[in-house]
Design an enzyme around this catalytic site. Sequence first.
Site, PDB file in Angstrom:
ATOM      1  N   GLU A  83      35.418  41.735  45.044  1.00 50.31           N
ATOM      2  CA  GLU A  83      36.768  41.423  44.551  1.00 50.31           C
ATOM      3  C   GLU A  83      36.705  40.277  43.550  1.00 50.31           C
ATOM      4  O   GLU A  83      35.795  39.457  43.597  1.00 50.31           O
ATOM      5  CB  GLU A  83      37.630  40.974  45.740  1.00 50.31           C
ATOM      6  CG  GLU A  83      38.645  41.988  46.217  1.00 50.31           C
ATOM      7  CD  GLU A  83      39.878  42.091  45.330  1.00 50.31           C
ATOM      8  OE1 GLU A  83      39.770  41.955  44.103  1.00 50.31           O
ATOM      9  OE2 GLU A  83      40.958  42.324  45.893  1.00 50.31           O
ATOM     10  N   ASP A  84      37.693  40.194  42.689  1.00 52.09           N
ATOM     11  CA  ASP A  84      37.773  39.057  41.783  1.00 52.09           C
ATOM     12  C   ASP A  84      38.206  37.804  42.541  1.00 52.09           C
ATOM     13  O   ASP A  84      37.580  36.754  42.449  1.00 52.09           O
ATOM     14  CB  ASP A  84      38.723  39.350  40.596  1.00 52.09           C
ATOM     15  CG  ASP A  84      40.094  39.871  41.017  1.00 52.09           C
ATOM     16  OD1 ASP A  84      40.366  40.026  42.228  1.00 52.09           O
ATOM     17  OD2 ASP A  84      40.914  40.128  40.112  1.00 52.09           O
ATOM     18  N   ASP A 132      43.513  36.005  47.577  1.00 57.64           N
ATOM     19  CA  ASP A 132      44.721  35.184  47.512  1.00 57.64           C
ATOM     20  C   ASP A 132      45.393  35.248  48.886  1.00 57.64           C
ATOM     21  O   ASP A 132      45.006  34.517  49.796  1.00 57.64           O
ATOM     22  CB  ASP A 132      45.589  35.730  46.373  1.00 57.64           C
ATOM     23  CG  ASP A 132      46.801  34.874  46.073  1.00 57.64           C
ATOM     24  OD1 ASP A 132      46.808  33.702  46.445  1.00 57.64           O
ATOM     25  OD2 ASP A 132      47.743  35.383  45.451  1.00 57.64           O
ATOM     26  N   THR A 153      45.075  42.475  50.272  1.00 62.03           N
ATOM     27  CA  THR A 153      44.332  43.572  49.644  1.00 62.03           C
ATOM     28  C   THR A 153      43.031  43.821  50.404  1.00 62.03           C
ATOM     29  O   THR A 153      42.721  44.956  50.774  1.00 62.03           O
ATOM     30  CB  THR A 153      44.001  43.228  48.171  1.00 62.03           C
ATOM     31  OG1 THR A 153      45.203  42.847  47.516  1.00 62.03           O
ATOM     32  CG2 THR A 153      43.374  44.400  47.453  1.00 62.03           C
ATOM     33  N   ARG A 178      42.017  39.396  30.556  1.00 63.33           N
ATOM     34  CA  ARG A 178      40.812  39.687  31.347  1.00 63.33           C
ATOM     35  C   ARG A 178      39.545  39.387  30.557  1.00 63.33           C
ATOM     36  O   ARG A 178      38.505  39.120  31.132  1.00 63.33           O
ATOM     37  CB  ARG A 178      40.777  41.174  31.745  1.00 63.33           C
ATOM     38  CG  ARG A 178      41.870  41.591  32.705  1.00 63.33           C
ATOM     39  CD  ARG A 178      41.572  42.973  33.261  1.00 63.33           C
ATOM     40  NE  ARG A 178      42.732  43.618  33.854  1.00 63.33           N
ATOM     41  CZ  ARG A 178      43.154  43.418  35.094  1.00 63.33           C
ATOM     42  NH1 ARG A 178      42.513  42.587  35.883  1.00 63.33           N
ATOM     43  NH2 ARG A 178      44.218  44.059  35.559  1.00 63.33           N
TER      44      ARG A 178
HETATM   45  P1  IMP Z   1      45.800  39.315  47.661  1.00 65.30           P
HETATM   46  O1  IMP Z   1      46.007  40.687  48.216  1.00 65.30           O
HETATM   47  O2  IMP Z   1      47.056  38.491  47.721  1.00 65.30           O
HETATM   48  O3  IMP Z   1      44.615  38.595  48.234  1.00 65.30           O
HETATM   49  O4  IMP Z   1      45.610  39.497  46.111  1.00 65.30           O
HETATM   50  C1  IMP Z   1      44.414  39.814  45.534  1.00 65.30           C
HETATM   51  C2  IMP Z   1      44.647  40.249  44.117  1.00 65.30           C
HETATM   52  O5  IMP Z   1      45.693  39.524  43.484  1.00 65.30           O
HETATM   53  C3  IMP Z   1      43.435  39.958  43.281  1.00 65.30           C
HETATM   54  O6  IMP Z   1      42.517  41.004  43.326  1.00 65.30           O
HETATM   55  C4  IMP Z   1      44.018  39.741  41.900  1.00 65.30           C
HETATM   56  O7  IMP Z   1      44.134  40.969  41.228  1.00 65.30           O
HETATM   57  C5  IMP Z   1      45.395  39.184  42.159  1.00 65.30           C
HETATM   58  N1  IMP Z   1      45.411  37.712  42.036  1.00 65.30           N
HETATM   59  C6  IMP Z   1      45.539  36.776  42.988  1.00 65.30           C
HETATM   60  N2  IMP Z   1      45.514  35.533  42.518  1.00 65.30           N
HETATM   61  C7  IMP Z   1      45.344  35.666  41.178  1.00 65.30           C
HETATM   62  C8  IMP Z   1      45.216  34.715  40.104  1.00 65.30           C
HETATM   63  O8  IMP Z   1      45.225  33.485  40.255  1.00 65.30           O
HETATM   64  N3  IMP Z   1      45.044  35.270  38.869  1.00 65.30           N
HETATM   65  C9  IMP Z   1      45.004  36.600  38.629  1.00 65.30           C
HETATM   66  N4  IMP Z   1      45.110  37.522  39.599  1.00 65.30           N
HETATM   67  C10 IMP Z   1      45.286  37.055  40.865  1.00 65.30           C
HETATM   68 MG    MG Z   2      45.190  41.657  39.181  1.00 67.24          MG
END
Ligand code: IMP
Ligand code: MG
Length: 179
Positions: free
Chosen positions: A98-99, A102, A106, A164
Amino acid sequence: MAHYIKNVFIPRDEIDKVVTQLAERISEDYKGKEIVMVGVLKGSFIFLADLVRKIQVPVVLDFMSVSSYYGGTKSSGIVKIIKDMDVDIEDKHVIIVEDIVDSGLTLQHLKELLLTRNPASLRVCAAFDKPGRRKTNIVADYIGMKIPDEFIIGYGLDFDGKYRNLPDVCILAIEGGNE
Ligand code: IMP
Ligand code: MG
């Protein structure tokens, strides 16, 4: 939404060092094994490309595409599978790439889904981690860098589909705050 690039947060040479260290750890941990690495599109594409080229064990690559953000900067909490992976992961050693983690929603969703396919092992590798925003108790096994609660772009990460391609990780300032 009015926004601007505030500053470079993690320069490209620092990212490169972190990716090298991660690849060394993974190569050591999976010595003698083959890994299926699943990149979560689109954000992981640059990180994954850098990471796999530094890994010293055999790698089979695949991708999944999920969506949880729908154009804003705050997670909707809904994870939609847009493209599933093609490789059969039964009895394979799998790493989800994953990138950024947060809320963790996901990854939690993806982990639960892939575990139903009976891999030999399943781990998670993320370039960046925002532990302060977690809404689940998901723990990524390999983390490049922990970062504070800022919205970052570049090195694969987007805002509304853009930025990106920036080689450095930058902080995005959004009018009215990042929420
Ligand atoms: P989660 O499900 O809230 O953990 O979100 C994960 C996804 O949210 C990542 O794969 C990103 O695509 C996006 N995301 C979360 N934080 C950032 C950020 O600071 N910049 C860009 N994308 C983010
Ligand atoms: Mg994204």
